[in-house]
Scaffold this active site. Structure first.
Site, mmCIF file in Angstrom:
data_model
loop_
_atom_site.group_PDB
_atom_site.id
_atom_site.type_symbol
_atom_site.label_atom_id
_atom_site.label_comp_id
_atom_site.label_asym_id
_atom_site.label_seq_id
_atom_site.Cartn_x
_atom_site.Cartn_y
_atom_site.Cartn_z
ATOM 1 N N ASN A 1 104.662 5.863 84.390
ATOM 2 C CA ASN A 1 105.109 4.846 85.343
ATOM 3 C C ASN A 1 106.555 4.436 85.089
ATOM 4 O OD1 ASN A 1 102.896 4.461 87.091
ATOM 5 N ND2 ASN A 1 101.865 3.178 85.601
ATOM 6 N N ALA B 1 106.949 -1.667 81.637
ATOM 7 C CA ALA B 1 107.184 -1.571 80.202
ATOM 8 C C ALA B 1 108.641 -1.347 79.841
ATOM 9 C CB ALA B 1 106.333 -0.437 79.613
ATOM 10 N N HIS C 1 110.056 3.584 74.582
ATOM 11 C CA HIS C 1 110.746 3.931 75.821
ATOM 12 C C HIS C 1 112.247 3.810 75.591
ATOM 13 C CE1 HIS C 1 106.908 3.790 77.891
ATOM 14 N NE2 HIS C 1 106.710 2.572 77.434
#
Length: 274
Positions: A197, A131, A227
């Site tokens: 992750n 991601a 993020h």
């Protein structure tokens, strides 16, 4: 190419839909490793999902049957336990494996098992960017000397349901941005295995788990999984912020994760690789 899948949940089924549209030609075979109790349902689903993906579709309910399929590449998308139980055995047999559950490598003993198995058998551990973006630059700057890597993960409260954040706050009652974790990437990946992750990916590409700093936030105003990370090095500094749309079937997973795995597979079969 003969491809194997460990797990047949949201990520795997979404991936098959993308492969059907983007593969230059069907795979030679696609084999799914399923738990015995789900094998019959997986066969029915795969017959539909796998159309135009591979010339041969196989479901195995045992690991021995799975590895007997002469696989060229395996994609793990079944969680940390699957990484521990199956991936070292694949690597020692020389089978390249894409690990989607990258946070599993926060377990130092497991990371060593994986690296030792890869060294012994010749199978390659492949870690997709998932991601987050800019992993190529982060890994490149490592050769020049990284000074700091700091990651901030911000998601809607519902994305943190079922995690230790529930023990700290009433997630349903949060009305403003709330930080509930500050620490290093190893702590984040171990405490929030389904959500961190990205932190593990940054750690493995950059300064390592202990030196990569992480902040996790529940934010009711977040429209997706946010993020952001900042890098300082001796030759370049940069900041990346990405707003990912959450998977409709799992708020913890960003849709871009599946596209990252797709790109990793396509890079194995296309004549031009970027």
């Amino acid at each position: 190419m003969r491809v194997g899948l460990i797990g047949y949940g949201n990520i795997a089924r979404t991936l098959l839909g993308l492969l059907a549209s983007h593969l230059p030609k069907p795979l030679s075979s696609l084999t799914v490793l399923s738990l015995p109790e789900f094998a019959d349902q997986t066969r029915r689903d795969l017959a539909s999902d796998g159309e135009n993906v591979a010339d041969e579709l196989v479901v195995c309910d045992s690991f021995d049957a799975f590895v007997s399929q002469d696989l060229d590449l395996v994609i793990e998308c079944a969680g940390h336990v699957a990484v521990s139980d199956h991936v070292p055995l694949l690597l020692v047999r020389g089978i390249d494996t894409i690990i989607v559950s990258i946070g599993a490598l926060a377990d130092q003993k497991l990371e060593k098992r994986l690296r030792d198995a890869a060294e012994t058998g010749g199978g390659q551990i492949i870690l997709p960017a998932g991601a987050i973006g800019g992993i190529d630059l982060l890994a490149a700057l490592g050769a020049a000397g990284l000074l700091s890597v700091t990651y901030v993960g911000r998601k809607p409260p519902v994305a943190w349901v079922g995690t230790p954040a529930e023990d700290l706050f009433d997630l349903g009652a949060i009305t403003e941005k709330t930080t509930f974790f500050k620490g290093n990437a190893r702590e984040a990946a171990q405490q929030y295995p389904k959500n961190a992750n990205v932190a593990a990916t940054l750690a493995l590409a950059g300064l390592g788990f202990e030196k990569t700093q992480v902040e996790l936030i529940a934010d009711p105003s977040a429209s997706g999984n946010m993020h952001e990370y900042q890098v300082e090095s001796s030759i370049a500094n940069y900041r990346i912020a990405i707003e990912n749309k959450a998977s409709a079937a799992n708020a913890k997973t960003s849709v871009t994760t599946v596209y990252s795995v797709l790109r990793t597979i396509l890079n194995r079969v296309q004549s031009v690789v970027i």
